[in-house]
Design a protein around this motif. Sequence first.
Motif, PDB file in Angstrom:
ATOM      1  N   CYS A 148       1.525  11.328  -7.499  1.00  0.00           N
ATOM      2  CA  CYS A 148       0.767  11.937  -6.589  1.00  0.00           C
ATOM      3  C   CYS A 148       1.456  13.279  -6.331  1.00  0.00           C
ATOM      4  N   GLY A 149       2.400  13.853  -7.072  1.00  0.00           N
ATOM      5  CA  GLY A 149       3.197  15.091  -7.156  1.00  0.00           C
ATOM      6  C   GLY A 149       3.301  15.549  -8.621  1.00  0.00           C
ATOM      7  N   TYR A 150       3.357  16.887  -8.922  1.00  0.00           N
ATOM      8  CA  TYR A 150       3.715  17.536 -10.054  1.00  0.00           C
ATOM      9  C   TYR A 150       5.226  18.464  -9.863  1.00  0.00           C
ATOM     10  N   LYS A 151       6.263  18.041 -10.444  1.00  0.00           N
ATOM     11  CA  LYS A 151       7.118  19.173 -10.305  1.00  0.00           C
ATOM     12  C   LYS A 151       8.060  19.093 -11.476  1.00  0.00           C
ATOM     13  N   LEU A 152       8.898  20.252 -11.865  1.00  0.00           N
ATOM     14  CA  LEU A 152       9.754  20.187 -12.932  1.00  0.00           C
ATOM     15  C   LEU A 152       9.278  19.380 -14.322  1.00  0.00           C
ATOM     16  N   GLY A 153       7.977  19.806 -14.576  1.00  0.00           N
ATOM     17  CA  GLY A 153       7.408  19.231 -15.731  1.00  0.00           C
ATOM     18  C   GLY A 153       6.860  17.744 -15.743  1.00  0.00           C
ATOM     19  N   GLN A 154       6.881  16.952 -14.684  1.00  0.00           N
ATOM     20  CA  GLN A 154       6.776  15.842 -14.570  1.00  0.00           C
ATOM     21  C   GLN A 154       5.483  15.220 -13.455  1.00  0.00           C
ATOM     22  N   TRP A 155       5.068  14.235 -13.638  1.00  0.00           N
ATOM     23  CA  TRP A 155       4.266  13.702 -12.583  1.00  0.00           C
ATOM     24  C   TRP A 155       4.973  12.626 -11.979  1.00  0.00           C
ATOM     25  N   LEU A 156       5.040  12.884 -10.274  1.00  0.00           N
ATOM     26  CA  LEU A 156       6.058  11.834  -9.570  1.00  0.00           C
ATOM     27  C   LEU A 156       5.368  11.015  -8.834  1.00  0.00           C
ATOM     28  N   SER A 157       5.768   9.964  -8.591  1.00  0.00           N
ATOM     29  CA  SER A 157       5.338   8.888  -7.554  1.00  0.00           C
ATOM     30  C   SER A 157       6.260   8.925  -6.326  1.00  0.00           C
ATOM     31  N   VAL A 158       5.825   8.439  -5.098  1.00  0.00           N
ATOM     32  CA  VAL A 158       6.466   8.341  -4.044  1.00  0.00           C
ATOM     33  C   VAL A 158       6.350   6.911  -3.657  1.00  0.00           C
ATOM     34  N   VAL A 159       7.644   6.290  -2.896  1.00  0.00           N
ATOM     35  CA  VAL A 159       7.534   5.244  -2.337  1.00  0.00           C
ATOM     36  C   VAL A 159       7.855   5.478  -0.708  1.00  0.00           C
ATOM     37  N   TRP A 160       7.367   4.673   0.143  1.00  0.00           N
ATOM     38  CA  TRP A 160       7.490   4.554   1.560  1.00  0.00           C
ATOM     39  C   TRP A 160       8.347   3.455   1.833  1.00  0.00           C
ATOM     40  N   MET A 161       9.231   3.533   2.709  1.00  0.00           N
ATOM     41  CA  MET A 161      10.174   2.570   3.162  1.00  0.00           C
ATOM     42  C   MET A 161      10.053   2.618   4.847  1.00  0.00           C
ATOM     43  N   GLU A 162      10.204   1.539   5.482  1.00  0.00           N
ATOM     44  CA  GLU A 162      10.237   1.501   6.950  1.00  0.00           C
ATOM     45  C   GLU A 162      11.343   0.568   7.588  1.00  0.00           C
ATOM     46  N   LYS A 163      11.465   0.974   8.880  1.00  0.00           N
ATOM     47  CA  LYS A 163      12.373  -0.052   9.649  1.00  0.00           C
ATOM     48  C   LYS A 163      12.017  -0.137  10.994  1.00  0.00           C
ATOM     49  N   ARG A 164      11.812  -1.365  11.624  1.00  0.00           N
ATOM     50  CA  ARG A 164      11.508  -1.329  13.022  1.00  0.00           C
ATOM     51  C   ARG A 164      12.653  -1.049  13.771  1.00  0.00           C
ATOM     52  N   LEU A 165      12.470  -0.464  14.786  1.00  0.00           N
ATOM     53  CA  LEU A 165      13.631   0.139  15.708  1.00  0.00           C
ATOM     54  C   LEU A 165      13.574  -0.578  16.960  1.00  0.00           C
ATOM     55  N   ASN A 166      12.292  -0.835  17.624  1.00  0.00           N
ATOM     56  CA  ASN A 166      12.017  -1.100  18.707  1.00  0.00           C
ATOM     57  C   ASN A 166      10.862  -2.177  18.625  1.00  0.00           C
ATOM     58  N   PRO A 167      10.873  -3.242  19.807  1.00  0.00           N
ATOM     59  CA  PRO A 167       9.873  -4.284  19.449  1.00  0.00           C
ATOM     60  C   PRO A 167       8.503  -3.905  19.592  1.00  0.00           C
ATOM     61  N   LEU A 168       7.550  -4.661  19.126  1.00  0.00           N
ATOM     62  CA  LEU A 168       6.353  -4.285  18.933  1.00  0.00           C
ATOM     63  C   LEU A 168       5.362  -5.240  20.144  1.00  0.00           C
ATOM     64  N   ASP A 169       6.085  -5.789  20.919  1.00  0.00           N
ATOM     65  CA  ASP A 169       5.564  -6.945  21.556  1.00  0.00           C
ATOM     66  C   ASP A 169       4.519  -6.635  22.955  1.00  0.00           C
ATOM     67  N   GLU A 170       4.563  -5.211  22.999  1.00  0.00           N
ATOM     68  CA  GLU A 170       3.785  -5.069  24.334  1.00  0.00           C
ATOM     69  C   GLU A 170       3.206  -3.560  24.065  1.00  0.00           C
ATOM     70  N   PRO A 171       2.456  -3.109  24.654  1.00  0.00           N
ATOM     71  CA  PRO A 171       1.675  -1.642  24.698  1.00  0.00           C
ATOM     72  C   PRO A 171       2.879  -0.586  25.136  1.00  0.00           C
ATOM     73  N   PRO A 172       3.165   0.418  24.273  1.00  0.00           N
ATOM     74  CA  PRO A 172       4.148   1.301  24.473  1.00  0.00           C
ATOM     75  C   PRO A 172       3.872   2.193  25.571  1.00  0.00           C
ATOM     76  N   CYS A 173       4.849   2.690  26.412  1.00  0.00           N
ATOM     77  CA  CYS A 173       4.789   3.869  27.194  1.00  0.00           C
ATOM     78  C   CYS A 173       4.694   4.957  26.406  1.00  0.00           C
ATOM     79  N   MET A 174       4.254   6.009  26.956  1.00  0.00           N
ATOM     80  CA  MET A 174       4.250   7.576  26.309  1.00  0.00           C
ATOM     81  C   MET A 174       5.583   7.923  25.912  1.00  0.00           C
TER      82      MET A 174
END
Length: 197
Positions: A148-174
């Motif tokens: 998805c990217g091109y830099k320094l003479g090469q095509w580059l891929s990226v990975v996405w990594m994620e971590k849950r920080l707070n529970p997802l068990d109820e609608p969030p407050c603002m």
Amino acid sequence: MSFRIRMASPTDAPAMLAIYTPFVRDTTVSFELEVPCVEEFAERIREHVRNYAHIAVIDEDTGAVAGYAYYSAFRERPAYCWSAEISVYLEPHVQGRGLGTELVNTLEELMRAQGIRMSEACITSNNDASIAFHRRMGYQLCGEHHACGYKLGQWLSVVWMEKRLNPLDEPPCMLQPLERDQAEEIIAVANERLRKQ
């Protein structure tokens, strides 16, 4: 060497830009192709601290900024506001001292305090060290964009990594603004950990 973390401000832009410049100019860690000017970099910091956090790690022997980290909006649309994307940059001579770990731990505590649920990291696919670091920090691979990217003479891929920080068990407050006193308390705990290393 001893280090401490503090909140960053736009006045840190020259020191932080000096750290960031080699990542833009010489590596595929950043997908920027041109090094931003100091004024633009200061505006980025100003934008981050308006709604999120930007922190610096200071070499106490010299008083110099040795690295920095921040989180910012994951995407622009409102339903994404409970996720944030993290970035961490360190001077090469201080890498391997646990500072990246402490910066990420501190970012995560600041995000939790704001009610952010998910921490996201976008990493160039060939950056094995960063991928391994995020795995050690509890991040899980959740996707890859190929060539998805091109830099320094090469095509580059990226990975996405994620971590849950707070529970997802109820609608969030603002999403709450980051209170300065609360942020300083979180940073004080981080600095206590650094002192014990």
